[in-house]
Write a protein that holds these residues in place. Sequence first.
Motif, PDB file in Angstrom:
ATOM      1  N   THR A  55       0.837  -1.201   0.000  1.00 45.86           N
ATOM      2  CA  THR A  55       0.000   0.000   0.000  1.00 45.86           C
ATOM      3  C   THR A  55       0.872   1.251   0.000  1.00 45.86           C
ATOM      4  O   THR A  55       0.586   2.237  -0.698  1.00 45.86           O
ATOM      5  CB  THR A  55      -0.928   0.001   1.234  1.00 45.86           C
ATOM      6  OG1 THR A  55      -1.562  -1.278   1.333  1.00 45.86           O
ATOM      7  CG2 THR A  55      -1.990   1.070   1.131  1.00 45.86           C
ATOM      8  N   GLU A  98      -0.804  -8.937  -6.425  1.00 44.44           N
ATOM      9  CA  GLU A  98      -1.319 -10.302  -6.353  1.00 44.44           C
ATOM     10  C   GLU A  98      -0.731 -11.195  -7.436  1.00 44.44           C
ATOM     11  O   GLU A  98      -1.090 -12.373  -7.513  1.00 44.44           O
ATOM     12  CB  GLU A  98      -2.854 -10.286  -6.508  1.00 44.44           C
ATOM     13  CG  GLU A  98      -3.527  -9.494  -5.410  1.00 44.44           C
ATOM     14  CD  GLU A  98      -5.048  -9.549  -5.477  1.00 44.44           C
ATOM     15  OE1 GLU A  98      -5.587 -10.272  -6.334  1.00 44.44           O
ATOM     16  OE2 GLU A  98      -5.679  -8.858  -4.667  1.00 44.44           O
ATOM     17  N   SER A 143       3.409  -6.527  -3.387  1.00 44.74           N
ATOM     18  CA  SER A 143       3.212  -6.702  -1.946  1.00 44.74           C
ATOM     19  C   SER A 143       3.836  -8.016  -1.496  1.00 44.74           C
ATOM     20  O   SER A 143       3.767  -9.024  -2.208  1.00 44.74           O
ATOM     21  CB  SER A 143       1.715  -6.716  -1.627  1.00 44.74           C
ATOM     22  OG  SER A 143       1.495  -7.221  -0.319  1.00 44.74           O
ATOM     23  N   LYS A 189       0.695 -13.360   0.088  1.00 42.45           N
ATOM     24  CA  LYS A 189       1.014 -13.071  -1.323  1.00 42.45           C
ATOM     25  C   LYS A 189       1.980 -14.114  -1.902  1.00 42.45           C
ATOM     26  O   LYS A 189       2.368 -15.048  -1.230  1.00 42.45           O
ATOM     27  CB  LYS A 189       1.577 -11.652  -1.432  1.00 42.45           C
ATOM     28  CG  LYS A 189       0.553 -10.575  -1.030  1.00 42.45           C
ATOM     29  CD  LYS A 189      -0.554 -10.410  -2.062  1.00 42.45           C
ATOM     30  CE  LYS A 189      -1.813  -9.784  -1.512  1.00 42.45           C
ATOM     31  NZ  LYS A 189      -1.755  -8.372  -1.224  1.00 42.45           N
TER      32      LYS A 189
HETATM   33  C1  LIG Z   1      -2.245  -7.130  -0.955  1.00 43.94           C
HETATM   34  C2  LIG Z   1      -2.559  -6.079  -1.910  1.00 43.94           C
HETATM   35  C3  LIG Z   1      -1.956  -4.803  -1.873  1.00 43.94           C
HETATM   36  C4  LIG Z   1      -0.947  -4.359  -0.865  1.00 43.94           C
HETATM   37  O1  LIG Z   1      -1.142  -4.843   0.377  1.00 43.94           O
HETATM   38  P1  LIG Z   1      -0.138  -4.627   1.601  1.00 43.94           P
HETATM   39  O2  LIG Z   1      -0.749  -5.464   2.648  1.00 43.94           O
HETATM   40  O3  LIG Z   1      -0.122  -3.178   1.910  1.00 43.94           O
HETATM   41  O4  LIG Z   1       1.230  -5.104   1.211  1.00 43.94           O
HETATM   42  C5  LIG Z   1      -2.276  -3.904  -2.861  1.00 43.94           C
HETATM   43  N1  LIG Z   1      -3.143  -4.209  -3.824  1.00 43.94           N
HETATM   44  C6  LIG Z   1      -3.737  -5.400  -3.912  1.00 43.94           C
HETATM   45  C7  LIG Z   1      -4.663  -5.665  -5.043  1.00 43.94           C
HETATM   46  C8  LIG Z   1      -3.489  -6.378  -2.958  1.00 43.94           C
HETATM   47  O5  LIG Z   1      -4.120  -7.560  -3.029  1.00 43.94           O
END
Ligand SMILES: *Cc1c(COP(=O)(O)O)cnc(C)c1O
Length: 397
Positions: free
Chosen positions: A70, A185, A206, A211
Amino acid sequence: MSVIDPSKKGETAAHIPLCVPEIRGNEWEYIKECLDTNWVSSAGSYVDRFEREFADYVGADHAVACVNGTAALHVALEIAGVESGDAVLTSTLTFIAPANAVRYCGGWPIFVDAEEGHLQLDASKLRNFLDQRCEESNGELVDAETGRRIAALLPVHILGHPVDLEPVLELGEEYNLPVIEDASESLGALYRGEPVGVLGDMGCFSFNGNKMITTGGGGMLVTDNSEWAERARYLTTQAKDDPVEYIHREIGYNYRLTNLQAAMGCAQLEQLDEYVAKKRRIAERYGEGLGDVPGIEPMYEAEWARSSAWLYTIRIEAESFGMSRHVLTDTLSDAGIESRPLWQPLHESPAHESRCVGGGRIAERVKADALCLPCSVGLTPEQQQKVIREIRKAGEA
Ligand SMILES: *Cc1c(COP(=O)(O)O)cnc(C)c1O
């Protein structure tokens, strides 16, 4: 000879989780080295090494490690020039992170519906919107309804499968909009033979626990633009203009990944090809085991894609299957099997309620009928057979 069949015993006792990490490589060794040498925080050789090896893996010139995906998105959007009051076009069928990142910049997401075949952002709906619902004002493209400047395109590759990116990149060029790929993802997936995340102007990944690879929590921003990479490094480390005298000319963020986490990332990255191969095999076996069940739609891979098969998702047509997705979730849960629905479409989220380009009906249908099945890298064929057997049994009941 034992009277208890040990495989059966294990099977009934075991809980089969949806998607858990696989930690069987050099994680212990690399993290121990950090502990032994006192390099645990946001400087250290593993951060540099993880960035270099990650950049090489996806074929980017630069990679900047971040505290999570994020944060990587937030910084990427800021660098792309998203400012307060701007609009950013993104997927409605996704985890909420990309839309939140738009809001951190003061921007407003405009959501785009999915296409039916692979559930990814529908580029034709995006084109209709840009061609027909936007207009030029003072040399900038603005949303005719709100007057908001369109600042960027943020397609999200969901579930391990790529978005059909070529038409999105064409729109980016045609309208002079930066394209940021959210590849969180889909690390390891290929779009027309090229890794996702490096086809747009910037890509974000991420390393959360569920993930493709994990550092506990972590993220990466990749780009071929060296100025942007430098700026990402600056913004993620509190925007230090003179680190010795503590001079800062801008508001930065404490968004850097620690050496401990990067050490884990290096070890995980070494295993990524194997993870992708195993996940693809799991997807194949679900296709074989469930493809003929009335009312169940397996996952399809586009002919231009090589999915990393991150999260295996079926769709259930309750009438012909004989059971709704809700009841099936409970039935599987009783058998010790975890399954989960997909996300509330973001145009329906109370946090983001906003328009959806293309109406949003496909994302809404997917919300109602999609179910994610266990697909951890470590899922055994026996466990998977049990999942398949329980689903078939439920449908026949
Ligand atoms: C997991 C995810 C993120 C980022 O998640 P973090 O937990 O902040 O690392 C961003 N976009 C999508 C579509 C995700 O599934």
